[in-house]
Motif scaffolding. Structure first.
Motif, PDB file in Angstrom:
ATOM      1  N   LEU A 172      -0.537  -2.693   8.008  1.00  0.00           N
ATOM      2  CA  LEU A 172       0.684  -3.486   8.162  1.00  0.00           C
ATOM      3  C   LEU A 172       1.340  -3.705   6.811  1.00  0.00           C
ATOM      4  CD1 LEU A 172       2.624  -5.067   9.916  1.00  0.00           C
ATOM      5  CD2 LEU A 172       1.118  -7.056   9.725  1.00  0.00           C
ATOM      6  N   PHE A 173       0.548  -4.040   5.814  1.00  0.00           N
ATOM      7  CA  PHE A 173       1.101  -4.220   4.474  1.00  0.00           C
ATOM      8  C   PHE A 173       1.694  -2.915   3.954  1.00  0.00           C
ATOM      9  CE2 PHE A 173       0.581  -4.543  -0.222  1.00  0.00           C
ATOM     10  CZ  PHE A 173       1.464  -5.590  -0.435  1.00  0.00           C
ATOM     11  N   ALA A 174       0.986  -1.803   4.183  1.00  0.00           N
ATOM     12  CA  ALA A 174       1.477  -0.500   3.718  1.00  0.00           C
ATOM     13  C   ALA A 174       2.827  -0.162   4.328  1.00  0.00           C
ATOM     14  CB  ALA A 174       0.459   0.589   4.042  1.00  0.00           C
ATOM     15  N   SER A 175       3.059  -0.587   5.559  1.00  0.00           N
ATOM     16  CA  SER A 175       4.315  -0.250   6.230  1.00  0.00           C
ATOM     17  C   SER A 175       5.472  -1.123   5.771  1.00  0.00           C
ATOM     18  CB  SER A 175       4.146  -0.399   7.755  1.00  0.00           C
ATOM     19  OG  SER A 175       4.050  -1.762   8.142  1.00  0.00           O
ATOM     20  N   MET A 176       5.189  -2.200   5.040  1.00  0.00           N
ATOM     21  CA  MET A 176       6.252  -3.119   4.614  1.00  0.00           C
ATOM     22  C   MET A 176       6.513  -3.054   3.117  1.00  0.00           C
ATOM     23  SD  MET A 176       5.909  -6.538   6.988  1.00  0.00           S
ATOM     24  CE  MET A 176       4.300  -7.039   6.367  1.00  0.00           C
ATOM     25  N   ILE A 177       5.993  -2.029   2.440  1.00  0.00           N
ATOM     26  CA  ILE A 177       6.264  -1.871   1.012  1.00  0.00           C
ATOM     27  C   ILE A 177       6.804  -0.465   0.761  1.00  0.00           C
ATOM     28  CG2 ILE A 177       4.483  -3.521   0.332  1.00  0.00           C
ATOM     29  CD1 ILE A 177       2.727  -1.097  -0.448  1.00  0.00           C
ATOM     30  N   PRO A 178       7.666  -0.290  -0.252  1.00  0.00           N
ATOM     31  CA  PRO A 178       8.113   1.061  -0.598  1.00  0.00           C
ATOM     32  C   PRO A 178       6.976   1.842  -1.234  1.00  0.00           C
ATOM     33  CG  PRO A 178       8.979  -0.537  -2.165  1.00  0.00           C
ATOM     34  CD  PRO A 178       8.310  -1.326  -1.083  1.00  0.00           C
ATOM     35  N   ALA A 179       6.840   3.101  -0.860  1.00  0.00           N
ATOM     36  CA  ALA A 179       5.718   3.914  -1.346  1.00  0.00           C
ATOM     37  C   ALA A 179       5.741   4.068  -2.856  1.00  0.00           C
ATOM     38  CB  ALA A 179       5.741   5.283  -0.671  1.00  0.00           C
ATOM     39  N   TYR A 180       6.928   4.041  -3.480  1.00  0.00           N
ATOM     40  CA  TYR A 180       6.977   4.269  -4.928  1.00  0.00           C
ATOM     41  C   TYR A 180       6.395   3.093  -5.714  1.00  0.00           C
ATOM     42  CZ  TYR A 180      11.049   1.205  -5.862  1.00  0.00           C
ATOM     43  OH  TYR A 180      11.898   0.127  -6.016  1.00  0.00           O
ATOM     44  N   LYS A 181       6.164   1.959  -5.051  1.00  0.00           N
ATOM     45  CA  LYS A 181       5.521   0.808  -5.691  1.00  0.00           C
ATOM     46  C   LYS A 181       4.124   0.549  -5.120  1.00  0.00           C
ATOM     47  CE  LYS A 181       9.245  -2.155  -7.402  1.00  0.00           C
ATOM     48  NZ  LYS A 181       9.747  -3.549  -7.415  1.00  0.00           N
ATOM     49  N   SER A 182       3.532   1.540  -4.484  1.00  0.00           N
ATOM     50  CA  SER A 182       2.280   1.302  -3.766  1.00  0.00           C
ATOM     51  C   SER A 182       1.150   0.861  -4.681  1.00  0.00           C
ATOM     52  CB  SER A 182       1.867   2.554  -2.989  1.00  0.00           C
ATOM     53  OG  SER A 182       1.535   3.617  -3.871  1.00  0.00           O
ATOM     54  N   GLY A 183       1.053   1.442  -5.877  1.00  0.00           N
ATOM     55  CA  GLY A 183      -0.032   1.066  -6.782  1.00  0.00           C
ATOM     56  C   GLY A 183       0.059  -0.389  -7.195  1.00  0.00           C
ATOM     57  N   GLU A 184       1.249  -0.797  -7.625  1.00  0.00           N
ATOM     58  CA  GLU A 184       1.452  -2.174  -8.054  1.00  0.00           C
ATOM     59  C   GLU A 184       1.229  -3.158  -6.910  1.00  0.00           C
ATOM     60  OE1 GLU A 184       5.190  -5.093  -9.184  1.00  0.00           O
ATOM     61  OE2 GLU A 184       5.473  -2.922  -9.073  1.00  0.00           O
ATOM     62  N   LEU A 185       1.863  -2.887  -5.747  1.00  0.00           N
ATOM     63  CA  LEU A 185       1.801  -3.847  -4.650  1.00  0.00           C
ATOM     64  C   LEU A 185       0.433  -3.874  -4.002  1.00  0.00           C
ATOM     65  CD1 LEU A 185       5.367  -3.334  -3.157  1.00  0.00           C
ATOM     66  CD2 LEU A 185       4.527  -5.222  -4.544  1.00  0.00           C
ATOM     67  N   PHE A 186      -0.268  -2.748  -3.955  1.00  0.00           N
ATOM     68  CA  PHE A 186      -1.645  -2.802  -3.474  1.00  0.00           C
ATOM     69  C   PHE A 186      -2.563  -3.437  -4.508  1.00  0.00           C
ATOM     70  CE2 PHE A 186      -0.895  -0.091   0.274  1.00  0.00           C
ATOM     71  CZ  PHE A 186      -1.722  -0.760   1.162  1.00  0.00           C
ATOM     72  N   GLY A 187      -2.109  -3.484  -5.763  1.00  0.00           N
ATOM     73  CA  GLY A 187      -2.844  -4.282  -6.736  1.00  0.00           C
ATOM     74  C   GLY A 187      -2.816  -5.749  -6.366  1.00  0.00           C
ATOM     75  N   PHE A 188      -1.636  -6.249  -5.953  1.00  0.00           N
ATOM     76  CA  PHE A 188      -1.547  -7.627  -5.474  1.00  0.00           C
ATOM     77  C   PHE A 188      -2.370  -7.815  -4.200  1.00  0.00           C
ATOM     78  CE2 PHE A 188       2.493  -7.561  -7.949  1.00  0.00           C
ATOM     79  CZ  PHE A 188       2.218  -8.642  -8.767  1.00  0.00           C
ATOM     80  N   TYR A 189      -2.299  -6.840  -3.315  1.00  0.00           N
ATOM     81  CA  TYR A 189      -3.104  -6.896  -2.092  1.00  0.00           C
ATOM     82  C   TYR A 189      -4.589  -6.960  -2.443  1.00  0.00           C
ATOM     83  CZ  TYR A 189      -4.907  -5.462   2.515  1.00  0.00           C
ATOM     84  OH  TYR A 189      -5.583  -5.394   3.717  1.00  0.00           O
ATOM     85  N   GLY A 190      -4.969  -6.180  -3.454  1.00  0.00           N
ATOM     86  CA  GLY A 190      -6.359  -6.193  -3.891  1.00  0.00           C
ATOM     87  C   GLY A 190      -6.788  -7.545  -4.412  1.00  0.00           C
ATOM     88  N   VAL A 191      -5.868  -8.249  -5.092  1.00  0.00           N
ATOM     89  CA  VAL A 191      -6.189  -9.596  -5.564  1.00  0.00           C
ATOM     90  C   VAL A 191      -6.539 -10.490  -4.386  1.00  0.00           C
ATOM     91  CG1 VAL A 191      -5.263 -11.663  -6.679  1.00  0.00           C
ATOM     92  CG2 VAL A 191      -4.787  -9.406  -7.651  1.00  0.00           C
ATOM     93  N   MET A 192      -5.704 -10.446  -3.342  1.00  0.00           N
ATOM     94  CA  MET A 192      -5.971 -11.253  -2.147  1.00  0.00           C
ATOM     95  C   MET A 192      -7.289 -10.832  -1.500  1.00  0.00           C
ATOM     96  SD  MET A 192      -3.355 -13.112  -2.342  1.00  0.00           S
ATOM     97  CE  MET A 192      -1.668 -13.140  -2.948  1.00  0.00           C
TER      98      MET A 192
END
Length: 467
Positions: free
Chosen positions: A380-400
């Motif tokens: 669900l998170f992957a579908s709501m973020i732009p792929a070109y920012k996946s590393g950064e935004l999954f970094g935040f996801y990883g924090v959670m």
């Protein structure tokens, strides 16, 4: 059809009639392309490590062998401290490292580097014997750093390999593969420890230490398919970032993180979801972390608890697949509510648990939803973020994700201190699922996906070599 319902079925037309064709089985399972199967194999590689090193065998080995001369309370304290250190270090640097990999094509190399660190830590645990608690904890921290670090880049690959509508099936399919691998590896290691004579091994600690070495080999070997078959995503930027690319990768990453925080209003539904995940994910993590501790406090035999953990791995295989299919029918968000509802029931039923049979029954319920809720949260998170920012935004996801299960035990400790009841402390975990569910209800999945698509449409490939 609800949000996250997956791709539409293919159709064939004869005259004026349109007939839906059933999807092939591998497509329904999210494993229908070589890169998807290779990506799923990293779940196979690491979930076995979590089951053996983090959840069962090494904690027991640490208390009974490496820290045998210490008081149990002191041993538990330093073990939890080491776990926290490994989690916190990755949580601090994950968004920065993720943003760097969005600018340079190094998601796979970074994954490989952290995996190598974790594999080395697992292998070195073989050297830990009686009294070696300090070096054992150091190696355990290496394992946590390697696993938690590599999974940031692993998750960040999902938006690049899954096509629109596939995210749920691909994510749940990988979780199912991971559970299968974990069940096989954990069962084998436990058999080797319980019956070393079947393997020509002497009584003592050798069988347990060999299980740590086996995990290292397992992790290393099954990382290879991802490194060979999954393509490295090319870096992309939007027009406003073009001038910033010429600088260093670290400066670019810091600028992008600051920009992302300033754009929270644009990605508000993705970040509301992150908040929801932090809360209900903490409830899930707490159930995972304290299950055996709670069972032991009620006098449940260790053999029953370990057997139930093994069973959870195998139950998770079909139910992870089923959750992917359920999301295709009723939507990802509704499927998550189903999982959270079952977890809420587990906390309530756990309040009344008295026997080993009850523990097994609750383990069945957990096995039914554990993989599905975690996998659908990721997709669900992957579908709501732009792929070109996946590393950064999954970094935040990883924090959670890394802090999931950290606050629940603190709440349980507070409740025990105030009431003296471990049963009430478990019941308090229900609040995480209720509050997390309420926050999740505020997420507009369709709007979040629309914003992500529009942001991705503005991205363009980053040409040239980036220093």
């Amino acid at each position: 059809m609800g949000p996250g319902s997956g791709t539409a079925p293919r159709t064939s037309q004869r005259g004026s009639a349109v007939k839906a064709e059933p999807q092939p089985i591998l497509e329904r399972l999210g494993l229908h392309r070589p890169e998807l199967r290779a990506w799923a194999m990293y779940e196979w590689a690491t979930t076995g490590m979590w089951a053996v090193i983090v959840a069962t065998i090494f904690p027991i080995y640490f208390y009974d062998v490496a820290a045998a001369s210490m008081e149990r309370a002191d041993a538990e304290r330093i073990f939890y401290l080491a776990t926290t250190v490994g989690i916190t270090l990755i949580a601090v640097v994950a968004p920065l490292l993720g943003a760097i990999t969005d600018r340079t094509a190094i998601k796979k190399p970074m994954l490989a580097a952290f995996a190598a660190l974790g594999v080395a830590g697992c292998g070195l645990l073989f050297l830990v014997q009686e009294g070696d608690w300090a070096i054992g904890l150091f190696f355990f921290v290496l394992v946590n750093l390697g696993a938690n670090g590599s999974v940031v880049f692993y998750d960040a690959l999902l938006p690049h390999i899954a096509r629109p509508g596939e995210e749920d099936r691909v994510s749940t399919g990988a979780f199912a593969i991971g559970y299968l691998g974990a069940g096989i590896l954990l069962a084998f290691c436990l058999l080797m420890i319980q019956r070393p004579d079947l393997f020509g091994l002497p009584e003592g600690t050798l069988a347990a230490r060999l299980s740590f070495a086996l995990v290292a080999v397992w992790w290393a070997v099954f990382t290879i398919p991802l490194l060979r078959k999954v393509p490295e995503p090319p870096p992309e930027v939007i027009a406003d970032e073009s001038e910033k690319v010429a600088g260093s990768s670290v400066r670019f990453a810091l600028n992008r993180i600051r920009t992302t925080f300033s754009e929270l209003r644009s990605y508000q539904h993705a970040f509301i979801f992150l908040l929801a995940y932090l809360v209900y994910g903490d409830g899930i993590g707490t159930i995972i972390r304290v299950a055996t501790i709670y069972g032991a406090s009620l006098g449940i035999d260790r053999g029953h608890m370990i057997g139930a953990i093994v069973m959870v791995q195998f139950i998770g295989v079909p139910f992870s697949f089923l959750f992917g299919m359920l999301a295709g029918r009723i939507g990802t968000k509704r499927s998550l509510f189903v999982g959270l509802g079952v977890y809420l029931g587990v906390t309530v039923l756990g309040f009344y648990m008295t026997t080993a049979l009850h523990f097994w029954m609750l383990a069945v319920l957990v096995g039914m939803v554990q993989g599905g809720t975690q996998a659908l949260s990721r997709s669900l998170f992957a579908s709501m973020i732009p792929a070109y920012k996946s590393g950064e935004l999954f970094g935040f996801y990883g924090v959670m994700d890394k802090f999931a299960g950290m606050f629940g035990p603190l709440v349980m400790t507070l409740v025990i201190t105030m009431t003296g009841s471990s049963r009430l402390s478990l019941l308090s975990v229900a609040g995480f699922f209720i509050i997390g569910g309420l926050i999740l209800s505020r997420v507009d999945v369709d709007e979040g996906r629309r914003v992500a698509r529009e942001a991705q449409a503005r991205a363009r490939p980053l040409s040239g070599t980036v220093p």
